[in-house]
Enzyme design. Sequence first.
Site, PDB file in Angstrom:
ATOM      1  N   GLY A  31       0.785  -1.231   0.000  1.00  0.00           N
ATOM      2  CA  GLY A  31       0.000   0.000   0.000  1.00  0.00           C
ATOM      3  C   GLY A  31       0.814   1.278   0.000  1.00  0.00           C
ATOM      4  N   HIS A  34       2.224   4.613  -4.983  1.00  0.00           N
ATOM      5  CA  HIS A  34       2.901   5.623  -5.797  1.00  0.00           C
ATOM      6  C   HIS A  34       2.882   5.107  -7.229  1.00  0.00           C
ATOM      7  CE1 HIS A  34       6.204   2.796  -5.697  1.00  0.00           C
ATOM      8  NE2 HIS A  34       6.319   2.904  -4.388  1.00  0.00           N
ATOM      9  N   HIS A  37       3.636   1.373  -7.945  1.00  0.00           N
ATOM     10  CA  HIS A  37       2.532   0.423  -7.749  1.00  0.00           C
ATOM     11  C   HIS A  37       1.544   0.496  -8.914  1.00  0.00           C
ATOM     12  CE1 HIS A  37       3.676   1.256  -3.396  1.00  0.00           C
ATOM     13  NE2 HIS A  37       3.726  -0.068  -3.434  1.00  0.00           N
ATOM     14  N   LYS A 149      12.386  -3.120  -8.686  1.00  0.00           N
ATOM     15  CA  LYS A 149      13.008  -2.338  -7.616  1.00  0.00           C
ATOM     16  C   LYS A 149      13.483  -3.275  -6.514  1.00  0.00           C
ATOM     17  CE  LYS A 149      12.794   1.076  -4.288  1.00  0.00           C
ATOM     18  NZ  LYS A 149      11.998   0.523  -3.186  1.00  0.00           N
ATOM     19  N   VAL A 176      10.146   2.302 -11.571  1.00  0.00           N
ATOM     20  CA  VAL A 176       9.594   3.632 -11.877  1.00  0.00           C
ATOM     21  C   VAL A 176      10.314   4.644 -10.983  1.00  0.00           C
ATOM     22  CG1 VAL A 176       7.521   5.067 -11.891  1.00  0.00           C
ATOM     23  CG2 VAL A 176       7.364   2.635 -12.490  1.00  0.00           C
ATOM     24  N   LEU A 184      11.068   5.330  -6.958  1.00  0.00           N
ATOM     25  CA  LEU A 184       9.912   5.581  -6.094  1.00  0.00           C
ATOM     26  C   LEU A 184       9.830   4.521  -5.007  1.00  0.00           C
ATOM     27  CD1 LEU A 184       7.095   6.544  -8.626  1.00  0.00           C
ATOM     28  CD2 LEU A 184       8.558   8.040  -7.285  1.00  0.00           C
ATOM     29  N   SER A 186       7.531   3.870  -1.057  1.00  0.00           N
ATOM     30  CA  SER A 186       6.603   4.410  -0.062  1.00  0.00           C
ATOM     31  C   SER A 186       7.371   5.105   1.060  1.00  0.00           C
ATOM     32  CB  SER A 186       5.742   3.285   0.522  1.00  0.00           C
ATOM     33  OG  SER A 186       5.039   2.630  -0.513  1.00  0.00           O
ATOM     34  N   ARG A 187       8.611   4.681   1.288  1.00  0.00           N
ATOM     35  CA  ARG A 187       9.390   5.244   2.395  1.00  0.00           C
ATOM     36  C   ARG A 187      10.084   6.559   2.031  1.00  0.00           C
ATOM     37  NH1 ARG A 187      10.548  -0.700   3.289  1.00  0.00           N
ATOM     38  NH2 ARG A 187       9.838  -1.222   5.395  1.00  0.00           N
TER      39      ARG A 187
HETATM   40  P1  AMP Z   1       5.686  -2.596  -1.704  1.00  0.00           P
HETATM   41  O1  AMP Z   1       4.312  -2.029  -1.527  1.00  0.00           O
HETATM   42  O2  AMP Z   1       6.775  -1.596  -1.466  1.00  0.00           O
HETATM   43  O3  AMP Z   1       5.878  -3.904  -0.989  1.00  0.00           O
HETATM   44  O4  AMP Z   1       5.824  -2.939  -3.243  1.00  0.00           O
HETATM   45  C1  AMP Z   1       4.840  -3.707  -3.905  1.00  0.00           C
HETATM   46  C2  AMP Z   1       5.350  -4.038  -5.278  1.00  0.00           C
HETATM   47  O5  AMP Z   1       5.631  -2.828  -5.982  1.00  0.00           O
HETATM   48  C3  AMP Z   1       6.650  -4.840  -5.271  1.00  0.00           C
HETATM   49  O6  AMP Z   1       6.610  -5.826  -6.308  1.00  0.00           O
HETATM   50  C4  AMP Z   1       7.694  -3.796  -5.560  1.00  0.00           C
HETATM   51  O7  AMP Z   1       8.844  -4.306  -6.187  1.00  0.00           O
HETATM   52  C5  AMP Z   1       6.939  -2.887  -6.492  1.00  0.00           C
HETATM   53  N1  AMP Z   1       7.543  -1.554  -6.511  1.00  0.00           N
HETATM   54  C6  AMP Z   1       7.776  -0.750  -5.453  1.00  0.00           C
HETATM   55  N2  AMP Z   1       8.381   0.393  -5.849  1.00  0.00           N
HETATM   56  C7  AMP Z   1       8.538   0.295  -7.193  1.00  0.00           C
HETATM   57  C8  AMP Z   1       9.101   1.148  -8.197  1.00  0.00           C
HETATM   58  N3  AMP Z   1       9.635   2.324  -7.898  1.00  0.00           N
HETATM   59  N4  AMP Z   1       9.086   0.713  -9.472  1.00  0.00           N
HETATM   60  C9  AMP Z   1       8.553  -0.494  -9.792  1.00  0.00           C
HETATM   61  N5  AMP Z   1       8.002  -1.338  -8.906  1.00  0.00           N
HETATM   62  C10 AMP Z   1       7.996  -0.947  -7.612  1.00  0.00           C
END
Ligand code: AMP
Length: 282
Positions: A31, A34, A37, A149, A176, A184, A186-187
């Site tokens: 969640g 950005h 996602h 990422k 991205v 990008l 979330s942190r």
């Molecule tokens: P997270 O919510 O951070 O656990 O990420 C959920 C999914 O989004 C994971 O498969 C991440 O690798 C992907 N993700 C997070 N940030 C990026 C980004 N900047 N570019 C592409 N995929 C991302």
Amino acid sequence: MITIQDPKELQAVCRAWRAQGLSVALVPTMGYFHAGHLALMDRARPLADRLVVSLFVNPTQFGPGEDLDSYPRDPERDAALAESRGADVLFSPPPGAMYAPDHGTWIEVPDLAKGLCGASRPGHFRGVCTVVAKLFHLAGPDVAVFGEKDWQQLAIIRRMVRDLDFPVRIEAQPIVREADGLALSSRNVRLDEAERAQAPQIRQGLLMLQELASGGERSAARLQAALHEHFDAHLPLGEVDYIAIVDPVTLAPLSEVRKKALAAVAVQMKNARLIDNFLLEV
Ligand code: AMP
């Protein structure tokens, strides 16, 4: 779009779809959406008849002292965004619905989890594999999309799927970035102004490695040293957790860059750990 919190309900909905011959795509997330996602959702949407986005801040992938409680959240905005990208279901279970109090079954891919982020986050990938396996069992997706990422996570999930014969295709989405190159995350909201100004140097340093490799540098040790120097000079607010040059599939450390090698870094800022990677090609 419907929001589902009960795992068994998700399982029933997806089972009914499959019985109608409909295919299912899954995008697992924690969640606070950005554009990264959203790119995963856009990628997944045309790959199947139905799109499930899961939003679950998975407690088992956070270590003691990590930021589980302070992980950024905005469920209402996330729901609106998932709907705008064509999700059919947003699955956002409470932690208690995903883990019984005496949960004790784990999936581990120790070979691929021992280095890189796994070295400083023991147990992290065990939590990731276990929750992703549970999501696969609940949604039964034909295809699931993950971001490059988190390259190590992607490699580990691919290995888990292969080793345990999960009937799902894994698709990878390129990273991205902000206009200045910062990946990008979330942190990123936790970076202060000065840290935010330096953070794009992670990407700059990785691009410099590609230039060095293209110029003939093959030694992983020298490439790593060059990146350490770059960060010392341009990213003094960050503390390097690791700079690694590894095989993109096995994640084994390489001494020489031949054909393709993954350069991966993690940098600890005051309140956020930043990761990024670049597939070096020579
Ligand atoms: P997270 O919510 O951070 O656990 O990420 C959920 C999914 O989004 C994971 O498969 C991440 O690798 C992907 N993700 C997070 N940030 C990026 C980004 N900047 N570019 C592409 N995929 C991302």
